[in-house]
Enzyme design. Structure first.
Site, PDB file in Angstrom:
ATOM      1  N   SER A 196      -6.981   5.693   3.655  1.00  0.00           N
ATOM      2  CA  SER A 196      -6.958   4.779   2.502  1.00  0.00           C
ATOM      3  C   SER A 196      -7.337   3.362   2.944  1.00  0.00           C
ATOM      4  O   SER A 196      -8.097   2.666   2.255  1.00  0.00           O
ATOM      5  CB  SER A 196      -5.575   4.742   1.859  1.00  0.00           C
ATOM      6  OG  SER A 196      -5.374   5.823   0.985  1.00  0.00           O
TER       7      SER A 196
ATOM      8  N   LYS B  76       0.854  -1.191   0.000  1.00  0.00           N
ATOM      9  CA  LYS B  76       0.000   0.000   0.000  1.00  0.00           C
ATOM     10  C   LYS B  76       0.879   1.227   0.000  1.00  0.00           C
ATOM     11  O   LYS B  76       1.807   1.331   0.824  1.00  0.00           O
ATOM     12  CB  LYS B  76      -0.893  -0.007   1.251  1.00  0.00           C
ATOM     13  CG  LYS B  76      -1.851   1.175   1.307  1.00  0.00           C
ATOM     14  CD  LYS B  76      -3.123   0.913   0.518  1.00  0.00           C
ATOM     15  CE  LYS B  76      -3.917   2.162   0.211  1.00  0.00           C
ATOM     16  NZ  LYS B  76      -3.475   2.845  -1.041  1.00  0.00           N
TER      17      LYS B  76
ATOM     18  N   GLN C  19       7.151   3.838   3.957  1.00  0.00           N
ATOM     19  CA  GLN C  19       5.744   3.420   3.977  1.00  0.00           C
ATOM     20  C   GLN C  19       5.550   2.122   4.782  1.00  0.00           C
ATOM     21  O   GLN C  19       4.512   1.941   5.418  1.00  0.00           O
ATOM     22  CB  GLN C  19       5.278   3.228   2.526  1.00  0.00           C
ATOM     23  CG  GLN C  19       3.782   3.306   2.337  1.00  0.00           C
ATOM     24  CD  GLN C  19       3.260   4.739   2.232  1.00  0.00           C
ATOM     25  OE1 GLN C  19       3.833   5.552   1.527  1.00  0.00           O
ATOM     26  NE2 GLN C  19       2.171   5.042   2.904  1.00  0.00           N
TER      27      GLN C  19
ATOM     28  N   THR D 144      -4.586  13.460   5.200  1.00  0.00           N
ATOM     29  CA  THR D 144      -3.170  13.615   5.568  1.00  0.00           C
ATOM     30  C   THR D 144      -2.970  14.922   6.335  1.00  0.00           C
ATOM     31  O   THR D 144      -2.355  14.942   7.417  1.00  0.00           O
ATOM     32  CB  THR D 144      -2.274  13.583   4.318  1.00  0.00           C
ATOM     33  OG1 THR D 144      -2.636  12.460   3.522  1.00  0.00           O
ATOM     34  CG2 THR D 144      -0.812  13.489   4.700  1.00  0.00           C
TER      35      THR D 144
ATOM     36  N   LYS E 269       5.415   1.757  -3.035  1.00  0.00           N
ATOM     37  CA  LYS E 269       5.324   3.108  -3.600  1.00  0.00           C
ATOM     38  C   LYS E 269       5.594   3.022  -5.091  1.00  0.00           C
ATOM     39  O   LYS E 269       6.241   2.076  -5.549  1.00  0.00           O
ATOM     40  CB  LYS E 269       6.378   4.022  -2.950  1.00  0.00           C
ATOM     41  CG  LYS E 269       6.059   5.492  -3.063  1.00  0.00           C
ATOM     42  CD  LYS E 269       5.104   5.935  -1.977  1.00  0.00           C
ATOM     43  CE  LYS E 269       4.700   7.374  -2.110  1.00  0.00           C
ATOM     44  NZ  LYS E 269       4.001   7.855  -0.890  1.00  0.00           N
TER      45      LYS E 269
ATOM     46  N   ASN F 110      -2.188  19.056  -1.817  1.00  0.00           N
ATOM     47  CA  ASN F 110      -3.195  18.358  -1.019  1.00  0.00           C
ATOM     48  C   ASN F 110      -2.900  18.414   0.481  1.00  0.00           C
ATOM     49  O   ASN F 110      -3.760  18.783   1.283  1.00  0.00           O
ATOM     50  CB  ASN F 110      -3.277  16.899  -1.507  1.00  0.00           C
ATOM     51  CG  ASN F 110      -4.146  16.058  -0.610  1.00  0.00           C
ATOM     52  OD1 ASN F 110      -3.663  15.416   0.315  1.00  0.00           O
ATOM     53  ND2 ASN F 110      -5.440  16.101  -0.856  1.00  0.00           N
TER      54      ASN F 110
ATOM     55  N   GLY G 184      -2.703   8.286  -4.281  1.00  0.00           N
ATOM     56  CA  GLY G 184      -2.030   9.486  -4.765  1.00  0.00           C
ATOM     57  C   GLY G 184      -0.795   9.847  -3.950  1.00  0.00           C
ATOM     58  O   GLY G 184      -0.533   9.293  -2.888  1.00  0.00           O
ATOM     59  N   ASP G 185      -0.030  10.781  -4.484  1.00  0.00           N
ATOM     60  CA  ASP G 185       1.106  11.422  -3.804  1.00  0.00           C
ATOM     61  C   ASP G 185       1.350  12.689  -4.627  1.00  0.00           C
ATOM     62  O   ASP G 185       0.418  13.179  -5.290  1.00  0.00           O
ATOM     63  CB  ASP G 185       2.324  10.475  -3.766  1.00  0.00           C
ATOM     64  CG  ASP G 185       3.403  10.946  -2.790  1.00  0.00           C
ATOM     65  OD1 ASP G 185       3.280  10.689  -1.585  1.00  0.00           O
ATOM     66  OD2 ASP G 185       4.383  11.609  -3.234  1.00  0.00           O
TER      67      ASP G 185
ATOM     68  N   LYS H 165       5.343   3.271   8.450  1.00  0.00           N
ATOM     69  CA  LYS H 165       4.165   4.133   8.619  1.00  0.00           C
ATOM     70  C   LYS H 165       2.899   3.280   8.625  1.00  0.00           C
ATOM     71  O   LYS H 165       2.038   3.410   9.498  1.00  0.00           O
ATOM     72  CB  LYS H 165       4.119   5.132   7.465  1.00  0.00           C
ATOM     73  CG  LYS H 165       2.967   6.113   7.529  1.00  0.00           C
ATOM     74  CD  LYS H 165       2.727   6.841   6.199  1.00  0.00           C
ATOM     75  CE  LYS H 165       3.960   7.491   5.629  1.00  0.00           C
ATOM     76  NZ  LYS H 165       3.644   8.381   4.483  1.00  0.00           N
TER      77      LYS H 165
HETATM   78  P1  NDP Z   1       0.812  17.810  -4.241  1.00  0.00           P
HETATM   79  O1  NDP Z   1       1.278  17.449  -5.594  1.00  0.00           O
HETATM   80  O2  NDP Z   1      -0.643  18.026  -4.009  1.00  0.00           O
HETATM   81  O3  NDP Z   1       1.557  19.142  -3.750  1.00  0.00           O
HETATM   82  C1  NDP Z   1       2.937  19.167  -3.676  1.00  0.00           C
HETATM   83  C2  NDP Z   1       3.382  20.510  -3.168  1.00  0.00           C
HETATM   84  O4  NDP Z   1       4.757  20.450  -2.850  1.00  0.00           O
HETATM   85  C3  NDP Z   1       3.240  21.623  -4.186  1.00  0.00           C
HETATM   86  O5  NDP Z   1       3.022  22.834  -3.522  1.00  0.00           O
HETATM   87  C4  NDP Z   1       4.600  21.608  -4.871  1.00  0.00           C
HETATM   88  O6  NDP Z   1       4.964  22.841  -5.472  1.00  0.00           O
HETATM   89  C5  NDP Z   1       5.510  21.317  -3.703  1.00  0.00           C
HETATM   90  N1  NDP Z   1       6.700  20.606  -4.205  1.00  0.00           N
HETATM   91  C6  NDP Z   1       6.738  19.396  -4.817  1.00  0.00           C
HETATM   92  N2  NDP Z   1       7.986  19.075  -5.175  1.00  0.00           N
HETATM   93  C7  NDP Z   1       8.743  20.099  -4.783  1.00  0.00           C
HETATM   94  C8  NDP Z   1      10.121  20.356  -4.865  1.00  0.00           C
HETATM   95  N3  NDP Z   1      10.975  19.470  -5.437  1.00  0.00           N
HETATM   96  N4  NDP Z   1      10.574  21.520  -4.324  1.00  0.00           N
HETATM   97  C9  NDP Z   1       9.713  22.403  -3.732  1.00  0.00           C
HETATM   98  N5  NDP Z   1       8.391  22.213  -3.647  1.00  0.00           N
HETATM   99  C10 NDP Z   1       7.917  21.084  -4.157  1.00  0.00           C
HETATM  100  O7  NDP Z   1       1.388  16.690  -3.262  1.00  0.00           O
HETATM  101  P2  NDP Z   1       0.898  16.293  -1.794  1.00  0.00           P
HETATM  102  O8  NDP Z   1       0.425  17.486  -1.053  1.00  0.00           O
HETATM  103  O9  NDP Z   1       0.028  15.109  -1.921  1.00  0.00           O
HETATM  104  O10 NDP Z   1       2.273  15.759  -1.164  1.00  0.00           O
HETATM  105  C11 NDP Z   1       3.142  16.610  -0.406  1.00  0.00           C
HETATM  106  C12 NDP Z   1       4.040  15.750   0.453  1.00  0.00           C
HETATM  107  O11 NDP Z   1       3.231  14.975   1.361  1.00  0.00           O
HETATM  108  C13 NDP Z   1       4.919  14.726  -0.257  1.00  0.00           C
HETATM  109  O12 NDP Z   1       6.125  14.570   0.452  1.00  0.00           O
HETATM  110  C14 NDP Z   1       4.107  13.431  -0.148  1.00  0.00           C
HETATM  111  O13 NDP Z   1       4.923  12.286  -0.249  1.00  0.00           O
HETATM  112  C15 NDP Z   1       3.548  13.602   1.263  1.00  0.00           C
HETATM  113  N6  NDP Z   1       2.379  12.809   1.593  1.00  0.00           N
HETATM  114  C16 NDP Z   1       1.246  12.859   0.826  1.00  0.00           C
HETATM  115  C17 NDP Z   1       0.131  12.132   1.190  1.00  0.00           C
HETATM  116  C18 NDP Z   1      -1.146  12.194   0.428  1.00  0.00           C
HETATM  117  O14 NDP Z   1      -2.112  11.564   0.864  1.00  0.00           O
HETATM  118  N7  NDP Z   1      -1.247  12.944  -0.658  1.00  0.00           N
HETATM  119  C19 NDP Z   1       0.150  11.244   2.362  1.00  0.00           C
HETATM  120  C20 NDP Z   1       1.356  11.328   3.153  1.00  0.00           C
HETATM  121  C21 NDP Z   1       2.424  12.068   2.753  1.00  0.00           C
HETATM  122  P3  NDP Z   1       5.094  22.912  -7.086  1.00  0.00           P
HETATM  123  O15 NDP Z   1       3.673  22.956  -7.573  1.00  0.00           O
HETATM  124  O16 NDP Z   1       5.828  24.188  -7.354  1.00  0.00           O
HETATM  125  O17 NDP Z   1       5.834  21.708  -7.532  1.00  0.00           O
HETATM  126  O1  2IT Z   2       2.920   8.884   1.630  1.00  0.00           O
HETATM  127  C1  2IT Z   2       1.772   8.422   1.811  1.00  0.00           C
HETATM  128  O2  2IT Z   2       1.446   7.873   2.856  1.00  0.00           O
HETATM  129  C2  2IT Z   2       0.802   8.563   0.722  1.00  0.00           C
HETATM  130  N1  2IT Z   2       1.131   9.164  -0.312  1.00  0.00           N
HETATM  131  C3  2IT Z   2      -0.556   7.957   0.841  1.00  0.00           C
HETATM  132  C4  2IT Z   2      -0.540   6.493   0.524  1.00  0.00           C
HETATM  133  C5  2IT Z   2      -1.886   5.831   0.421  1.00  0.00           C
HETATM  134  O3  2IT Z   2      -1.883   4.668   0.006  1.00  0.00           O
HETATM  135  O4  2IT Z   2      -2.917   6.422   0.757  1.00  0.00           O
END
Ligand code: NDP
Ligand code: 2IT
Length: 451
Positions: free
Chosen positions: A383, A95, A116, A215, A131, A246, A170-171, A119
């Site tokens: 999830s 997952k 992961q 998240t 992943k 997100n 997603g991520d 976690k």
């Molecule tokens: P999104 O794609 O929705 O948003 C990502 C954000 O981070 C954007 O603002 C983006 O800016 C910025 N970003 C991405 N890459 C870079 C970079 N190399 N340098 C600077 N800024 C960057 O992603 P999420 O919000 O889903 O994910 C954010 C983080 O949270 C990640 O580390 C992800 O692994 C983690 N995460 C996500 C989960 C989920 O359910 N979605 C669950 C747990 C953890 P820009 O548009 O300029 O690229």
């Molecule tokens: O980093 C994370 O935990 C996620 N991107 C969510 C993973 C999931 O399967 O919901």
């Protein structure tokens, strides 16, 4: 095993891991942090130190790399690379999310898959770790281009996943739109309505209430638990949040709901500081509806908001910090700035956003530090609740899912806290999370034999 022989064994394992997985610095970093936590466990519980166990945990069960050809709107052909690392299935189907970002490579996917495992173990919900993703850059691409890319990606990925095998979500760069296109193609190829094969689906077709928010909500709930241990709550606290995707958006939403004041958001080009507090509806309009940049937010918001191109959000003074963008975005100098400004707690919404030196700086200064494995587990936890609803062909109310999420984040906080105390490092949530997650996975692997 004595503590010093445990430390030696883990150091030689680490050297081996780095030699056998060259050019994967993020994976080395993630593995090093976990291995550094384990010496006291090996010393106290010799069954965990038996040959092969930790070596198996550090080696993915399966790594899939594939070609993803697609055509843009002008008819030009592009070839991207797709990945799925199925790291560990001792506790349940693999997952973990899919990331679409130009920086994605095997080492990045392995670091994310490795994190992961632990976690997901901490959630207690019966999910293994994996992943995936691609070096595809969705920025500036039309809906039709994103759809064609997702269809091509799933045309290969479908043979490796399934509700009992591997369940992506997603991520970065993968949200509701992409999950929709991926699910559609999976359904078409397999001729099955297999809702539990992906999570983060739309609520009208098998998605769970609150998954989008989970998240960000969860990381604020984790911060609230850390503060509670210090006799404080979120009410009236100021917060810096990085990112504007997100995780950041729903961190900001929950901070507002709990009476705190989120002052910032950022993207890879700069940050916004809004002295009246971030206007959530405007942020959602700019980012979720228009898919625009946050500079646009600052332009429309008026005098209270300032856009700082290329700046570091960590220079803004606040009580709390929520790194919620990407790995290694909070460096030692940023940690020093946060400490200078009196930060009380840091909760990682992103995966591994804080460098090891910065973690040490924060912990040494007595800041409560919630590592991503624990603090951002709310997303994958919901999830798992989505999978549970899909298996039962059921759909829960938002109130029920949010109550479950609140309970799960409280449980994760407690187990990290208690484990840290048990091993003599009270308040060290990094060690607590690594050991508690490791113990659950290790117990299952030992029970299931040498596989
Ligand atoms: P999104 O794609 O929705 O948003 C990502 C954000 O981070 C954007 O603002 C983006 O800016 C910025 N970003 C991405 N890459 C870079 C970079 N190399 N340098 C600077 N800024 C960057 O992603 P999420 O919000 O889903 O994910 C954010 C983080 O949270 C990640 O580390 C992800 O692994 C983690 N995460 C996500 C989960 C989920 O359910 N979605 C669950 C747990 C953890 P820009 O548009 O300029 O690229
Ligand atoms: O980093 C994370 O935990 C996620 N991107 C969510 C993973 C999931 O399967 O919901």
């Amino acid at each position: 095993m004595t503590l010093s022989s445990s430390t030696d064994r883990l150091a030689s394992l680490r050297a081996d891991l780095e030699r056998r997985n060259p050019a994967e610095p993020e994976f080395h970093q993630a593995a090093r942090e976990v291995l550094e936590s384990l010496a006291p466990v090996f010393a106290a519980r010799p069954e965990y130190a038996q040959p092969g166990l930790i070596e198996r945990i550090c080696e993915p069960e399966r790594q899939i790399i594939f070609r993803v050809p697609w055509q843009d709107d002008r008819g030009d052909v592009h070839v991207n690379r797709g990945f799925r690392v199925e790291f560990n299935s001792a506790l349940g189907p693999y997952k973990g999310g899919l990331r679409f970002h130009p920086s994605v490579n095997l080492g990045v996917v392995k670091f994310l898959g490795f994190e992961q495992i632990f976690k997901n173990a901490l959630t207690g919900l019966g999910i293994g770790g994996g992943k995936g993703g691609s070096d595809f850059d969705p920025r500036g691409r039309s809906d039709a281009e994103v759809m064609r890319f997702c269809q091509s990606f799933m045309t290969e990925l479908h043979r490796h996943i399934g509700e009992h095998t591997d369940v992506p979500a997603g991520d970065i760069g993968v949200g509701g739109r992409e999950i929709g296109y991926l699910f559609g193609q999976y359904r078409r190829i397999t001729n099955r309505w297999e809702a539990g094969v992906l999570t983060g689906k739309g609520q009208a077709w098998g998605g769970s209430a609150i998954r989008t928010q989970a998240t960000g909500y969860g990381s604020v709930l984790f911060a609230a638990e850390m503060l509670r241990g210090r006799g404080e709550d979120l009410q009236g606290q100021t917060a810096v949040v990085s990112g504007s995707g997100n995780v950041a958006i729903y961190t900001i939403e929950m901070l507002g709901r709990r009476g705190a004041h989120p002052l910032t958001c950022s993207d890879s080009e700069g940050y916004v500081v809004d002295e009246k507090g971030i206007d959530l509806e405007l942020l959602k309009q700019v980012k979720e509806v228009e898919r625009a940049r946050i500079s646009e937010y600052a332009q429309r918001r008026g005098a209270s908001a300032q856009y700082v191109r290329g700046g570091r959000v960590w220079d803004v003074a606040a009580d709390l910090a929520f790194p919620s963008a990407t790995q290694n975005e909070l460096h030692e100098r940023d940690a020093l700035a946060l400490v200078r400004n009196g930060v009380k707690a840091v909760a990682e919404g992103a995966n591994m956003p804080t460098t090891p030196e910065a973690v040490r700086t924060l912990q040494d200064a007595g800041v409560a530090f919630g590592p991503g494995k624990a603090a951002n587990a709310g997303g994958v936890a919901v999830s798992a609740l989505e999978m549970r609803q899909n298996a039962a062909r059921d759909s829960w109310t938002p109130e029920r899912v949010e109550a479950e999420l609140t309970g799960i984040m409280g449980d994760i906080h407690r187990i990290c806290h208690e484990t840290a105390e048990h091993y003599g490092v009270p308040g060290d949530y990094v060690t607590g999370a690594n050991i508690a997650g490791f113990e659950r996975v290790a117990d299952a692997m030992l029970a299931q034999g040498l596989i």
